[in-house]
Design a protein around this motif. Sequence first.
Motif, PDB file in Angstrom:
ATOM      1  N   GLY A  70      -3.376  14.087  -7.828  1.00 50.01           N
ATOM      2  CA  GLY A  70      -2.807  15.158  -7.021  1.00 50.01           C
ATOM      3  C   GLY A  70      -1.297  15.201  -7.141  1.00 50.01           C
ATOM      4  O   GLY A  70      -0.655  14.284  -7.673  1.00 50.01           O
ATOM      5  N   ILE A  71      -0.717  16.262  -6.634  1.00 50.38           N
ATOM      6  CA  ILE A  71       0.731  16.456  -6.715  1.00 50.38           C
ATOM      7  C   ILE A  71       1.479  15.373  -5.943  1.00 50.38           C
ATOM      8  O   ILE A  71       2.576  14.971  -6.331  1.00 50.38           O
ATOM      9  N   GLY A  72       0.886  14.860  -4.868  1.00 50.23           N
ATOM     10  CA  GLY A  72       1.534  13.808  -4.084  1.00 50.23           C
ATOM     11  C   GLY A  72       1.724  12.534  -4.892  1.00 50.23           C
ATOM     12  O   GLY A  72       2.785  11.913  -4.871  1.00 50.23           O
ATOM     13  N   SER A  73       0.692  12.136  -5.627  1.00 50.09           N
ATOM     14  CA  SER A  73       0.783  10.927  -6.450  1.00 50.09           C
ATOM     15  C   SER A  73       1.764  11.114  -7.601  1.00 50.09           C
ATOM     16  O   SER A  73       2.520  10.203  -7.941  1.00 50.09           O
ATOM     17  N   ILE A  74       1.750  12.291  -8.197  1.00 49.67           N
ATOM     18  CA  ILE A  74       2.644  12.552  -9.324  1.00 49.67           C
ATOM     19  C   ILE A  74       4.102  12.543  -8.867  1.00 49.67           C
ATOM     20  O   ILE A  74       4.961  11.912  -9.490  1.00 49.67           O
ATOM     21  N   LEU A  75       4.383  13.237  -7.760  1.00 52.63           N
ATOM     22  CA  LEU A  75       5.760  13.263  -7.254  1.00 52.63           C
ATOM     23  C   LEU A  75       6.209  11.882  -6.788  1.00 52.63           C
ATOM     24  O   LEU A  75       7.367  11.496  -6.997  1.00 52.63           O
ATOM     25  N   ALA A  76       5.312  11.128  -6.154  1.00 55.78           N
ATOM     26  CA  ALA A  76       5.678   9.782  -5.705  1.00 55.78           C
ATOM     27  C   ALA A  76       6.019   8.887  -6.896  1.00 55.78           C
ATOM     28  O   ALA A  76       6.963   8.089  -6.831  1.00 55.78           O
ATOM     29  N   HIS A 121      -7.643  15.922  -1.539  1.00 56.58           N
ATOM     30  CA  HIS A 121      -7.633  14.876  -0.521  1.00 56.58           C
ATOM     31  C   HIS A 121      -6.204  14.364  -0.395  1.00 56.58           C
ATOM     32  O   HIS A 121      -5.585  14.011  -1.389  1.00 56.58           O
ATOM     33  N   THR A 122      -5.704  14.331   0.831  1.00 59.76           N
ATOM     34  CA  THR A 122      -4.333  13.866   1.046  1.00 59.76           C
ATOM     35  C   THR A 122      -4.250  12.365   0.828  1.00 59.76           C
ATOM     36  O   THR A 122      -5.267  11.666   0.776  1.00 59.76           O
ATOM     37  N   GLY A 123      -3.028  11.886   0.736  1.00 52.53           N
ATOM     38  CA  GLY A 123      -2.815  10.454   0.604  1.00 52.53           C
ATOM     39  C   GLY A 123      -3.356   9.683   1.793  1.00 52.53           C
ATOM     40  O   GLY A 123      -3.843   8.557   1.649  1.00 52.53           O
ATOM     41  N   LEU A 124      -3.265  10.271   2.973  1.00 44.64           N
ATOM     42  CA  LEU A 124      -3.811   9.614   4.163  1.00 44.64           C
ATOM     43  C   LEU A 124      -5.317   9.425   4.041  1.00 44.64           C
ATOM     44  O   LEU A 124      -5.851   8.362   4.398  1.00 44.64           O
ATOM     45  N   GLN A 125      -6.016  10.437   3.554  1.00 48.09           N
ATOM     46  CA  GLN A 125      -7.463  10.324   3.379  1.00 48.09           C
ATOM     47  C   GLN A 125      -7.808   9.298   2.306  1.00 48.09           C
ATOM     48  O   GLN A 125      -8.742   8.521   2.468  1.00 48.09           O
ATOM     49  N   VAL A 126      -7.053   9.298   1.233  1.00 47.51           N
ATOM     50  CA  VAL A 126      -7.324   8.381   0.132  1.00 47.51           C
ATOM     51  C   VAL A 126      -7.006   6.939   0.534  1.00 47.51           C
ATOM     52  O   VAL A 126      -7.710   6.012   0.150  1.00 47.51           O
ATOM     53  N   MET A 182       5.132  11.409   0.504  1.00 48.71           N
ATOM     54  CA  MET A 182       4.134  12.069  -0.338  1.00 48.71           C
ATOM     55  C   MET A 182       2.705  11.741   0.098  1.00 48.71           C
ATOM     56  O   MET A 182       1.747  12.319  -0.404  1.00 48.71           O
ATOM     57  N   ILE A 183       2.562  10.837   1.063  1.00 45.39           N
ATOM     58  CA  ILE A 183       1.242  10.502   1.596  1.00 45.39           C
ATOM     59  C   ILE A 183       0.607  11.707   2.294  1.00 45.39           C
ATOM     60  O   ILE A 183      -0.605  11.778   2.455  1.00 45.39           O
ATOM     61  N   PHE A 184       1.423  12.674   2.682  1.00 43.70           N
ATOM     62  CA  PHE A 184       0.910  13.856   3.374  1.00 43.70           C
ATOM     63  C   PHE A 184       0.487  14.965   2.412  1.00 43.70           C
ATOM     64  O   PHE A 184      -0.112  15.951   2.827  1.00 43.70           O
ATOM     65  N   LEU A 185       0.812  14.822   1.132  1.00 46.46           N
ATOM     66  CA  LEU A 185       0.424  15.805   0.123  1.00 46.46           C
ATOM     67  C   LEU A 185      -0.880  15.367  -0.549  1.00 46.46           C
ATOM     68  O   LEU A 185      -1.288  14.219  -0.433  1.00 46.46           O
ATOM     69  N   PRO A 186      -1.530  16.273  -1.272  1.00 46.07           N
ATOM     70  CA  PRO A 186      -2.763  15.890  -1.967  1.00 46.07           C
ATOM     71  C   PRO A 186      -2.517  14.771  -2.968  1.00 46.07           C
ATOM     72  O   PRO A 186      -1.656  14.876  -3.843  1.00 46.07           O
ATOM     73  N   ALA A 187      -3.270  13.694  -2.828  1.00 43.76           N
ATOM     74  CA  ALA A 187      -3.130  12.553  -3.731  1.00 43.76           C
ATOM     75  C   ALA A 187      -4.173  12.590  -4.836  1.00 43.76           C
ATOM     76  O   ALA A 187      -4.038  11.926  -5.844  1.00 43.76           O
TER      77      ALA A 187
END
Length: 148
Positions: A123-129, A35-40, A22-27
């Motif tokens: 972001g959706i990445g943080s929620i799904l993670a 901002h993606t998880g990588l950027q954050v 999920m680091i590749f999705l918006p965090a």
Amino acid sequence: MKALKKWFPLISLICGALALVMIFLPAGSLFEENHTGLQVCFGDKDEHLAFSIMNTVCFVIGIVGGVLAYLGAKSNNKIMKYVAIVCFVAGVILFICSRNFIQFTSEVPSAMAKEIRKEVEAGIGSILAAIFCAIGAVATVCDVVVKE
């Protein structure tokens, strides 16, 4: 339930891996810009984001919990399973709070950064993670509780 006992460690491992992916999705989104998880986690000079150790821990702790749950099941080590549960639960809590861990570069004044953090949306990445970590925790608890 006993027939599922052999699948619980694998479910935990997959959920931990998915939490890391999920680091590749918006965090997080700031002013309608995702901002993606990588950027954050690792920063982005163009967006004035700096390295954040806590956001990095958020994404890494899920895979650590998954690996510990899987290895604990294969070696029949309950302590590893308990540590995996703690990792997954900590992952859920950290992902829920992850928007507060965003760090800004020195170009952004600290008073302004504090106000900007209030505007950050998860972001959706943080929620799904967080959801995957919760599923991993439940699967590991089931693995501990269910007898063969």
